[in-house]
Design a protein around this motif. Sequence first.
Motif, short mmCIF file in Angstrom:
data_model
loop_
_atom_site.label_atom_id
_atom_site.label_comp_id
_atom_site.label_asym_id
_atom_site.label_seq_id
_atom_site.Cartn_x
_atom_site.Cartn_y
_atom_site.Cartn_z
N ARG A 56 -13.26 -2.79 -0.45
CA ARG A 56 -12.42 -3.68 -1.25
C ARG A 56 -12.96 -3.80 -2.67
O ARG A 56 -12.22 -3.93 -3.63
CB ARG A 56 -12.35 -5.06 -0.59
CG ARG A 56 -11.61 -5.07 0.73
CD ARG A 56 -11.37 -6.51 1.22
NE ARG A 56 -10.59 -6.51 2.44
CZ ARG A 56 -11.10 -6.59 3.66
NH1 ARG A 56 -12.40 -6.65 3.81
NH2 ARG A 56 -10.32 -6.59 4.72
N SER A 108 -11.31 1.32 7.12
CA SER A 108 -10.65 0.66 5.99
C SER A 108 -9.13 0.64 6.09
O SER A 108 -8.48 -0.25 5.54
CB SER A 108 -11.05 1.34 4.68
OG SER A 108 -10.58 2.68 4.64
N HIS A 109 -8.53 1.60 6.76
CA HIS A 109 -7.08 1.74 6.73
C HIS A 109 -6.39 0.57 7.42
O HIS A 109 -6.83 0.11 8.48
CB HIS A 109 -6.67 3.05 7.40
CG HIS A 109 -5.29 3.49 7.05
ND1 HIS A 109 -4.17 2.93 7.60
CD2 HIS A 109 -4.85 4.42 6.17
CE1 HIS A 109 -3.10 3.50 7.10
NE2 HIS A 109 -3.48 4.42 6.22
N PRO A 110 -5.27 0.08 6.84
CA PRO A 110 -4.53 -1.04 7.47
C PRO A 110 -4.05 -0.73 8.88
O PRO A 110 -3.91 -1.64 9.70
CB PRO A 110 -3.34 -1.25 6.52
CG PRO A 110 -3.81 -0.73 5.20
CD PRO A 110 -4.71 0.42 5.52
N ASP A 140 -4.16 4.03 1.59
CA ASP A 140 -5.53 4.06 1.07
C ASP A 140 -5.72 3.23 -0.20
O ASP A 140 -6.70 3.41 -0.91
CB ASP A 140 -5.95 5.51 0.79
CG ASP A 140 -5.10 6.16 -0.28
OD1 ASP A 140 -3.89 5.86 -0.34
OD2 ASP A 140 -5.62 6.98 -1.06
N ARG A 141 -4.82 2.32 -0.50
CA ARG A 141 -4.96 1.43 -1.65
C ARG A 141 -4.64 0.00 -1.22
O ARG A 141 -3.74 -0.22 -0.41
CB ARG A 141 -4.02 1.83 -2.79
CG ARG A 141 -4.31 3.19 -3.42
CD ARG A 141 -5.57 3.13 -4.25
NE ARG A 141 -5.76 4.34 -5.04
CZ ARG A 141 -6.45 5.39 -4.64
NH1 ARG A 141 -6.97 5.39 -3.42
NH2 ARG A 141 -6.61 6.44 -5.42
N ARG A 142 -5.38 -0.96 -1.77
CA ARG A 142 -5.19 -2.37 -1.45
C ARG A 142 -4.78 -3.12 -2.70
O ARG A 142 -5.36 -2.93 -3.77
CB ARG A 142 -6.47 -2.98 -0.90
CG ARG A 142 -6.88 -2.44 0.45
CD ARG A 142 -8.26 -2.97 0.86
NE ARG A 142 -8.64 -2.49 2.17
CZ ARG A 142 -8.35 -3.09 3.31
NH1 ARG A 142 -7.68 -4.23 3.28
NH2 ARG A 142 -8.73 -2.59 4.46
N SER A 143 -3.79 -3.98 -2.58
CA SER A 143 -3.31 -4.74 -3.72
C SER A 143 -4.43 -5.61 -4.29
O SER A 143 -5.11 -6.33 -3.56
CB SER A 143 -2.13 -5.63 -3.30
OG SER A 143 -1.55 -6.25 -4.43
N PRO A 198 0.83 -1.21 0.00
CA PRO A 198 0.00 0.00 0.00
C PRO A 198 0.86 1.25 0.00
O PRO A 198 2.02 1.22 0.43
CB PRO A 198 -0.80 -0.12 1.30
CG PRO A 198 0.01 -1.01 2.17
CD PRO A 198 0.70 -1.97 1.25
N ASP A 236 -8.71 -2.03 9.45
CA ASP A 236 -8.34 -2.88 8.31
C ASP A 236 -9.53 -3.70 7.81
O ASP A 236 -9.39 -4.83 7.37
CB ASP A 236 -7.18 -3.81 8.66
CG ASP A 236 -6.50 -4.39 7.42
OD1 ASP A 236 -6.62 -3.77 6.34
OD2 ASP A 236 -5.87 -5.45 7.53
N SER A 284 -7.19 -4.50 -5.69
CA SER A 284 -8.49 -3.82 -5.71
C SER A 284 -8.56 -2.84 -6.87
O SER A 284 -7.57 -2.22 -7.24
CB SER A 284 -8.74 -3.07 -4.40
OG SER A 284 -8.99 -3.97 -3.35
N TYR A 312 -13.85 3.47 -0.27
CA TYR A 312 -12.79 2.82 0.51
C TYR A 312 -12.96 1.30 0.63
O TYR A 312 -12.14 0.65 1.26
CB TYR A 312 -12.74 3.43 1.92
CG TYR A 312 -12.62 4.93 1.92
CD1 TYR A 312 -11.40 5.55 1.69
CD2 TYR A 312 -13.75 5.74 2.13
CE1 TYR A 312 -11.29 6.94 1.67
CE2 TYR A 312 -13.64 7.13 2.11
CZ TYR A 312 -12.42 7.72 1.89
OH TYR A 312 -12.32 9.09 1.87
#
Length: 446
Positions: free
Chosen positions: A411, A394-396, A196-199, A191, A400, A201, A409
């Motif tokens: 998935r 949503s944030h890791p 703010d980005r998910r692998s 990320p 999460d 998605s 935000y």
Amino acid sequence: MIPFSTIVEPAEAPARFPSPFDRAAIHPLARRAAAETMTLLDAGLGDAWELGQVGGGKMFGVLVVAASDGSLGYLRAFSGMLKGQWTIAGWAPPTFDARARDVIWIPGEAALAALSHDAARTAMSRELLPAIQGTYSFANARGEVRALHELFAPAQPPAGAGDCAAPKLLAEAYAKGLRPLALAEFWWGAPPRSGDRRSGSFYAACQGKCPPLLAHMLSGLPADPPPQYGSAALAPHEPTVVYEDAHVVVVDKPSGMLSVPGLSQKDCVSNRLRARYPEATGQLVVHRLDLDTSGLLIAAKDPQTFSALQRLFSQRAIAKRYVAWLDGVLIGERGVVDLPIRMDVEDRPRQIHDPVHGKSAMTEWAVLERGNDRTKLALVPLTGRTHQLRVHASHPLGLDAPIVGDRLYGREAPEHGERLLLHAESVAFTHPVTGVSIQLSRPAPF
């Protein structure tokens, strides 16, 4: 043009180009092309490009295209540079004139390296930027070519405009005589530092750099317009009055209705209350709930009460409690999320975590129910930042587990008609005029 791994018939192609700004409108062929690209990245290419290292992830994109003989395939692109390279075989090249850019950048880079002060480097970079941006140009389906500065005029183009995957892909399609059919952009790798980005998605095209570019580049194609959120897509009901006296009114706002007027949508709680209480003066809605959030919203019937209620909010003297279903299983029963956030200036209205420049944001949470890989929570915001609960969920580094139905935000983009499962369940405050303690609740409709 890259062929699909198995035969794709022209009948599978979309009749209209889905809007790249609608995360829920990604065509199945674009998803398939993205899945094949993700497999390639997962098979070792991502490791070679060090995408898994901290801060090393990247936005990628695929564009489904049709050749002159009707056969279908796709193009691939990455945003910006990869490992210091603009051009990598098999991927769409940048949208600037490389020779013209080198004439500006090569001596400019040497001059920057010779400067000893950061302030001087920053000043020189700002001087170089307009000249470098002058090397970018963009065609559309009609063959019309426009310079980057023209597309953003009278404003100046933001830094990085034209370097996203989407404009690269469309430019390459036109250069090769291919007809664009559908686009998808996704994040791959670690990320970003903002988290703010998910692998894996998918994400809509950014709002900071892409709207003028893609509006031009899609011109001449049968293309869907960008979504207009808050345009009664969910057919919201009339806000229900939960409490009312001579000074204050509290309503239960339905999901899908704006709290106050938007740029393109005037139907909102504020205007409906104005019609209901024509004798009310000044502003009405004291605070806001997101378009997709339902629940209790406080309004004032006169300016004095409005100002007094705003003071109570600023003093954190109004207690609010939300309930939400999260897409994931949480460990623990309760806790506090403390993550500063700010506006993502390159992709409004998204908010991002920024420990340096972000504003303090704190949320208490407690588990209410578990089931089906979801967790129902009570959420108490101790601060009132835009999208605070959605980012903290949503944030890791937060919970999460994004709120179910979150189109920004989550998935995955919600299905058509699926709402955000976030509801402002209760409010409590001391009436600013009468001094009476007001405690109101409205159960969530989910």
